[in-house]
Design an enzyme around this catalytic site. Structure first.
Site, PDB file in Angstrom:
ATOM      1  N   HIS A   1      13.950 -46.574  -9.184  1.00  0.00           N
ATOM      2  CA  HIS A   1      13.592 -47.799  -9.826  1.00  0.00           C
ATOM      3  C   HIS A   1      14.492 -47.855 -10.928  1.00  0.00           C
ATOM      4  O   HIS A   1      15.041 -48.977 -11.477  1.00  0.00           O
ATOM      5  CB  HIS A   1      12.067 -47.704 -10.252  1.00  0.00           C
ATOM      6  CG  HIS A   1      11.097 -48.039  -9.085  1.00  0.00           C
ATOM      7  ND1 HIS A   1      11.501 -49.053  -8.149  1.00  0.00           N
ATOM      8  CD2 HIS A   1      10.103 -47.319  -8.450  1.00  0.00           C
ATOM      9  CE1 HIS A   1      10.401 -49.168  -7.202  1.00  0.00           C
ATOM     10  NE2 HIS A   1       9.629 -48.177  -7.534  1.00  0.00           N
TER      11      HIS A   1
ATOM     12  N   HIS B   1      17.909 -49.207 -10.443  1.00  0.00           N
ATOM     13  CA  HIS B   1      17.854 -50.488 -10.179  1.00  0.00           C
ATOM     14  C   HIS B   1      17.726 -51.124 -11.450  1.00  0.00           C
ATOM     15  O   HIS B   1      18.336 -52.379 -11.602  1.00  0.00           O
ATOM     16  CB  HIS B   1      16.361 -50.878  -9.357  1.00  0.00           C
ATOM     17  CG  HIS B   1      16.663 -52.160  -8.790  1.00  0.00           C
ATOM     18  ND1 HIS B   1      15.592 -52.253  -7.540  1.00  0.00           N
ATOM     19  CD2 HIS B   1      17.551 -53.259  -8.465  1.00  0.00           C
ATOM     20  CE1 HIS B   1      15.969 -53.577  -6.988  1.00  0.00           C
ATOM     21  NE2 HIS B   1      16.989 -53.715  -7.318  1.00  0.00           N
TER      22      HIS B   1
ATOM     23  N   HIS C   1      12.106 -40.869  -6.501  1.00  0.00           N
ATOM     24  CA  HIS C   1      11.492 -42.124  -6.407  1.00  0.00           C
ATOM     25  C   HIS C   1      11.571 -42.959  -7.540  1.00  0.00           C
ATOM     26  O   HIS C   1      12.125 -44.083  -7.450  1.00  0.00           O
ATOM     27  CB  HIS C   1      10.142 -42.091  -5.744  1.00  0.00           C
ATOM     28  CG  HIS C   1       9.567 -43.496  -5.350  1.00  0.00           C
ATOM     29  ND1 HIS C   1       9.458 -44.137  -4.078  1.00  0.00           N
ATOM     30  CD2 HIS C   1       9.018 -44.405  -6.354  1.00  0.00           C
ATOM     31  CE1 HIS C   1       9.225 -45.154  -4.177  1.00  0.00           C
ATOM     32  NE2 HIS C   1       8.667 -45.630  -5.663  1.00  0.00           N
ATOM     33  N   GLU C   2      10.735 -42.541  -8.536  1.00  0.00           N
ATOM     34  CA  GLU C   2      10.755 -43.450  -9.724  1.00  0.00           C
ATOM     35  C   GLU C   2      12.254 -43.601 -10.460  1.00  0.00           C
ATOM     36  O   GLU C   2      12.403 -44.531 -11.135  1.00  0.00           O
ATOM     37  CB  GLU C   2       9.944 -42.832 -10.625  1.00  0.00           C
ATOM     38  CG  GLU C   2       8.452 -42.727 -10.299  1.00  0.00           C
ATOM     39  CD  GLU C   2       7.868 -44.337  -9.887  1.00  0.00           C
ATOM     40  OE1 GLU C   2       8.357 -45.175 -10.550  1.00  0.00           O
ATOM     41  OE2 GLU C   2       6.941 -44.293  -8.888  1.00  0.00           O
TER      42      GLU C   2
END
Length: 728
Positions: free
Chosen positions: A517, A520, A513-514
């Protein structure tokens, strides 16, 4: 989750308006008293880092360097903004908006480094800096955002934005600046502006106080065990780690279990002694409400009341309306409607799960010739693991040996990024780091060009805030020609020296998940810095990272990293299939604990919740009432965060914790699209990168989503993923 710093130069402040660490503005006169700046040669913060990609010179920067750099940075930014506001030439995109985009570089470097370190490695000097500079930094932000001459220039461009903007992204940026200044009170009368400033000054001080109390409370609330027999269920490595933690705390011969920031604690799933599970749970839920020096209930109530007053001054019904206006949900009613659509199905599912757990408790107790007991919150994880083992033929202890940290990161997270985007990663050990456990990697694009530097800070420590998050030390900036330096932070318990770090499945998913980010931030390719990376609406920013979670259980990825930490053997296919089959297990619990927290956050920030906060009603009494009114007051499943230690609610995600499941609706739709298009393919990665990850905040978020998947979001894929039956 992503993390933002509490004060950035104007362009970044506007882009991150009301994000987590962002401090509210205070009295403009506070920032005028400034220390004499230190010579540049003596202070490495005063010039850009000479290291690759401007990687921070952690080994050169000392805590005493921050104050002079902050003082000079604030003075430079004020001078730059004043020059823009006083420009006698007619306002243009170049001499106003673009000039603002280029302002405040020194302040950006300094605040970014300081507040990233405060989250990852706080110490007394840094905590004092936050306390000292919170009102000054906030005051500067307010003085700029309410500057009448500057707003007149922005307003002139806004009214003529079709002609003033050289491209659609520039027009969007003009609109962003205008909205942010209006939302900060630029159009208010002086007396109303003064009250907003006073409110924000108080909120800034409360925020600094709250952050210090919650960090100290987590450390103070650690559970100390006298007898090793009480730790039955823990592995020898976990027991050794608890002994080492106690010794470090001056409790030699005892065992210390540190708390994580969530209500549920990982060891509740494995500790055999029920009384210790109960101690652990009660210590967790009591945080912030014990009436001691770390109690935060007064701060929670005051924050909610002040936010309501500020929202009304700015023309909004409540703080939730103010916050959500900038999101994709647009209104609190839309956000609450979605949560209320899911809540009955989630609670019903949790009750069915609870009945199964109760039956298991009854059987276990009967087999031992002991009286049964009612399922309590501290029993849920323990018996859920037993039920998982019975139903699916495995438990967490069987899969952990196949989930070794280095393998998960390099052969899982990095492997998926290579297959999907063509990225390559090379570990480097020559860059300075702020903690010995921190590791760094060069990230290379498919064409061989360096894309970014990735920092992995994965272990828990007392100086680190709880949870998991991404931040950027350096962002993509076309004016400065910078490429990203991006960090991921987790709180994985560190094993004894020389022992392998074996992860839970939840920790594996969080790692993926991280890194979503991080992608991104790494892939950002925008014209203007305000739109770079993950600077998107709060209820959209979690979407790309949640999509990246799909690769954790993608068969080819899982088979690549899930290898026994001692033998190197792949996870047996039979066990792998069981892991995949169990993905909907315990989803009633997981969804209910999340929804109850999300509903609490929203209800506190509606007018009625704020009225309760402003009254003498105790915070926990109001919390209980709100949970009951929403139908999520199911005792065995407490909220994922209770109000006194709900850092999302007190910071960047205030009235925005709903964003995770709102974003998961988009995520579930996107995963359907990915599967239909063949899954882990470069063509899909290129489309994700080009149409979503590289665009940051430069286009409307929901437009980006619709262009990618070809339709508006539907809730059914999320309900199916979580095994919920949602009524239309």
């Amino acid at each position: 989750m992503t993390s933002a710093t509490p004060h950035l130069p104007l362009r970044q402040t506007l882009a991150r308006a009301c994000r987590w660490w962002l401090l509210a503005p205070g009295l403009a006169g506070v920032m005028l008293a400034q220390a004499a700046p230190a010579p540049a040669a003596a202070n490495p913060l005063l010039t850009p880092s000479p290291l690759p990609l401007r990687f921070p010179a952690f080994d050169k920067v000392r805590d005493e360097h921050f104050a002079p750099a902050l003082d000079r940075g604030m003075a430079e930014e004020l001078a730059e903004v004043e020059a823009i506001a006083a420009n006698r030439a007619a306002p243009s995109f170049a001499n106003t908006v673009e000039a603002l985009e280029k302002s405040g570089r020194l302040l950006a470097r300094t605040t970014t480094l300081l507040f990233n370190l405060l989250a990852a490695d706080a110490n007394p000097a840094r905590l004092q800096l936050r306390t000292d500079y919170a009102p000054r930094l906030a005051a500067q932000r307010d003085a700029i955002l309410q500057n009448p001459k500057l707003f007149a220039r922005i307003d002139a461009l806004y009214q003529n934005r079709q002609q003033a903007a050289p491209n659609p992204e520039a027009r969007r940026l003009i609109e962003r600046y205008w909205r942010s200044m209006v939302r900060a009170g630029a159009r208010l009368k002086p007396e109303a502006q003064a009250r907003v400033q006073a409110i924000n000054a108080e909120l800034a001080s409360i925020d600094a106080d709250y952050q210090q109390r919650t960090l100290a409370e987590v450390n103070d609330s650690a559970v100390v065990v006298d007898n090793v027999q009480e730790l039955a269920g823990l592995t020898p490595d976990q027991i050794q780690a608890a002994a080492a933690a106690a010794k470090e705390a001056g409790l030699d011969g005892k065992y210390r279990i540190a708390l994580l920031n969530t209500t549920g604690q990982p060891y509740e799933a494995v500790l055999s002694q029920r009384s210790l599970r109960e101690r652990l749970h009660r210590a967790s839920v009591a945080r912030g409400s014990r009436g001691n020096a770390f109690d935060t209930t007064r701060l929670v109530a005051r924050t909610v009341a002040l936010r309501q007053e500020r929202a009304e001054l700015l023309g909004y019904v409540d703080h939730a309306s103010f916050q959500i206006e900038e999101g994709t949900a647009k209104t609190p009613a839309a956000a609450i409607a979605m949560l209320r659509q899911l809540a009955p199905a989630a609670v019903a599912s949790a009750r069915r799960e609870a009945a199964e757990l109760q039956a298991l408790i009854d059987r276990d107790q009967a087999a031992q010739g002991a009286p049964s007991f009612a399922l309590a919150p501290w029993d849920w994880s323990f018996y859920a693991e037993k039920l998982r083992a019975t139903r699916y033929g495995f438990d967490e202890s069987q899969i952990k040996p196949y989930l070794e940290l280095d393998s998960v990161l390099e052969k899982g997270v990095f492997f998926a990024a290579n297959q999907l985007y063509g990225l390559r990663f090379k570990r480097r050990t020559d860059l300075p780091v702020y903690q010995p456990d921190v590791r760094t990697y060069d990230v290379f694009d498919a064409n061989g060009r360096q894309l970014a530097i990735f920092i992995a800070d994965l272990y828990a420590r007392p100086s680190k805030q709880g949870g998991a998050w991404m931040n950027e030390y350096v962002s993509q900036n076309p004016y400065e020609r910078t490429r990203p330096v991006v960090a991921n932070h987790l709180n994985i318990p560190k094993p004894p020296a020389g022992e392998a770090t074996l992860l839970t499945w939840d920790e594996v998913r969080t790692l993926f998940h991280e890194f979503g980010h991080a992608l991104h931030g790494m892939f950002s390719q925008v014209r203007y810095p305000s739109f770079a990376g993950a600077q998107t609406p709060t209820d959209f920013v979690e979407y790309p990272s949640q999509v990246n979670e799909v690769w954790a259980s993608w068969p080819t990825v899982l088979a690549n990293y899930a290898r026994h930490y001692r033998t190197g053997e792949a996870m047996p296919r039979e066990l792998l299939d069981k892991v995949l089959a169990a993905q909907q297990f315990n989803q009633g619990f997981a969804t209910t604990e999340y929804l109850s927290a999300a509903l609490l956050d929203l209800r506190w920030h509606l007018r009625e919740g704020a009225a309760a906060a402003a009254s003498a009603t105790p915070v926990l009494d109001t919390e209980a009432r709100l949970l009951k009114e929403e139908g999520v007051d199911f005792a065995p499943v407490p909220p994922r965060y209770r109000s006194p230690y709900f850092s999302h609610m007190m910071g960047d995600y205030s009235a925005g914790y709903y964003a995770y499941i709102w974003s998961e609706v988009l995520d579930a739709n996107t995963v359907e699209w990915l599967k239909a298009e063949g899954g882990l393919r470069r063509a899909n990665g290129d489309r994700l990168r080009r149409g979503l990850l590289s665009r940051g905040g430069s286009e409307d978020a929901m437009t980006l989503f619709a262009k990618l998947v070809g339709h508006e979001p539907r809730i059914e894929p999320l309900a199916q993923r979580r095994g919920l039956v949602v009524k239309p």
